[in-house]
Design an enzyme around this catalytic site. Structure first.
Site, PDB file in Angstrom:
ATOM      1  N   LYS A   4       2.224  -4.985   9.582  1.00 54.57           N
ATOM      2  CA  LYS A   4       2.614  -3.945   8.625  1.00 54.57           C
ATOM      3  C   LYS A   4       4.120  -3.703   8.701  1.00 54.57           C
ATOM      4  CE  LYS A   4      -1.737  -1.432   9.097  1.00 54.57           C
ATOM      5  NZ  LYS A   4      -2.356  -0.173   9.529  1.00 54.57           N
ATOM      6  N   ASN A  32       0.842  -1.192   0.000  1.00 53.73           N
ATOM      7  CA  ASN A  32       0.000   0.000   0.000  1.00 53.73           C
ATOM      8  C   ASN A  32       0.874   1.238   0.000  1.00 53.73           C
ATOM      9  OD1 ASN A  32      -2.300  -1.644   0.286  1.00 53.73           O
ATOM     10  ND2 ASN A  32      -2.194  -1.537   2.501  1.00 53.73           N
ATOM     11  N   HIS A  45      -4.992   2.829  13.801  1.00 55.05           N
ATOM     12  CA  HIS A  45      -5.837   1.848  13.134  1.00 55.05           C
ATOM     13  C   HIS A  45      -5.356   0.416  13.371  1.00 55.05           C
ATOM     14  CE1 HIS A  45      -6.421   5.292  10.034  1.00 55.05           C
ATOM     15  NE2 HIS A  45      -7.282   5.416  11.015  1.00 55.05           N
ATOM     16  N   ASP A 104     -11.201   9.421  12.399  1.00 54.12           N
ATOM     17  CA  ASP A 104     -10.159   9.384  13.429  1.00 54.12           C
ATOM     18  C   ASP A 104     -10.429  10.344  14.587  1.00 54.12           C
ATOM     19  OD1 ASP A 104      -8.832   7.380  12.114  1.00 54.12           O
ATOM     20  OD2 ASP A 104      -7.361   8.694  11.177  1.00 54.12           O
ATOM     21  N   HIS A 140      -1.834   1.117  14.879  1.00 55.91           N
ATOM     22  CA  HIS A 140      -0.773   1.811  14.154  1.00 55.91           C
ATOM     23  C   HIS A 140      -1.264   3.173  13.674  1.00 55.91           C
ATOM     24  CE1 HIS A 140       1.131   2.802  10.173  1.00 55.91           C
ATOM     25  NE2 HIS A 140       2.173   2.805  10.987  1.00 55.91           N
ATOM     26  N   ASP A 187     -12.322  -3.365  10.317  1.00 51.07           N
ATOM     27  CA  ASP A 187     -11.541  -2.149  10.543  1.00 51.07           C
ATOM     28  C   ASP A 187     -11.942  -1.506  11.871  1.00 51.07           C
ATOM     29  OD1 ASP A 187      -9.781  -0.036   9.905  1.00 51.07           O
ATOM     30  OD2 ASP A 187     -11.427   1.138   9.048  1.00 51.07           O
ATOM     31  N   ARG A 189      -2.812   9.954  10.712  1.00 54.72           N
ATOM     32  CA  ARG A 189      -3.620   8.823  10.247  1.00 54.72           C
ATOM     33  C   ARG A 189      -3.493   7.730  11.305  1.00 54.72           C
ATOM     34  NH1 ARG A 189      -4.926   9.093   4.516  1.00 54.72           N
ATOM     35  NH2 ARG A 189      -3.796  10.806   3.539  1.00 54.72           N
ATOM     36  N   TYR A 236       3.791   0.750   2.627  1.00 51.79           N
ATOM     37  CA  TYR A 236       3.799  -0.334   3.608  1.00 51.79           C
ATOM     38  C   TYR A 236       3.264  -1.634   3.035  1.00 51.79           C
ATOM     39  CZ  TYR A 236      -0.969   1.450   4.467  1.00 51.79           C
ATOM     40  OH  TYR A 236      -2.261   1.889   4.332  1.00 51.79           O
TER      41      TYR A 236
END
Length: 185
Positions: free
Chosen positions: A72, A48, A62, A170, A119, A143, A59, A132
């Site tokens: 990851k 990704n 998650h 978020d 993360h 998710d 970000r 990643y």
């Protein structure tokens, strides 16, 4: 490749060797056999990439639930980020603790974050590109997230709270105390 286990030993900082001259450098940034032998015997199924154009973009934090829990391997190919992992494994001696490292194209560092950790990252420079590898595909149904600035966790983000650029999702993630058990140690 150089390997450094951080304060939470499952989180590993990897620094690939660089061989350079006047033209620039060459670096092997991922070697499956080396990674399996030295870090984790896992299979990456997808790569990704994301661009965050504004300094202070956050970000995360998650994660995905089983059976889509993701490991990851994160690196920054442009700009700079402060990359963070939070242990959310119930019963872990490091539950609720975090580690963070600065990832830049210049330092070439990568961060391995196995399943069981939330993360996230904050951008330190404009137009930061994050690349990643993941061990499971994205699943919207699995998710989940954790509030990026939960005072119980106490992440020392390199920005002021008012500077953070966040998605609507978020902004409203649960605090650690309100997070249903997601992973067991």
């Amino acid at each position: 490749m150089k390997l450094e286990r951080l304060a939470i030993p499952e989180i590993v900082k990897i620094t690939p060797a660089r061989f350079g001259d006047a033209r620039g450098y060459f670096s092997e940034v991922f070697k499956d056999e080396w990674f399996r032998k030295n870090v984790s015997d896992t299979t990456f199924i997808q790569d990704n990439q994301s661009l965050s154009s504004t300094v202070g973009t956050v970000r995360g934090l998650h994660f995905q639930l089983d059976p889509f829990a993701q490991g990851k391997l994160v690196r920054c190919t442009a700009g700079a980020i402060f990359d963070v992992a939070v242990d959310i494994r119930v019963g872990s001696p490091t539950f609720g603790r975090w580690v963070g490292v600065e990832l830049t194209p210049e330092n070439g560092d990568q961060l391995w974050i196995p399943p069981g950790f939330a993360h996230g990252f904050a951008t330190l420079l404009p137009d930061s590109v994050i690349f990643y590898k993941v061990t499971a595909p994205y699943s919207a149904a699995h998710d989940r997230g954790l509030l990026w600035n939960d005072s119980e966790i106490g992440i020392d983000w390199p920005l002021e709270t008012g500077q953070a650029v966040l998605s609507e999702k978020d902004k409203v993630q649960p605090r650690l105390a309100d997070l249903p058990p997601s992973f067991a140690y």
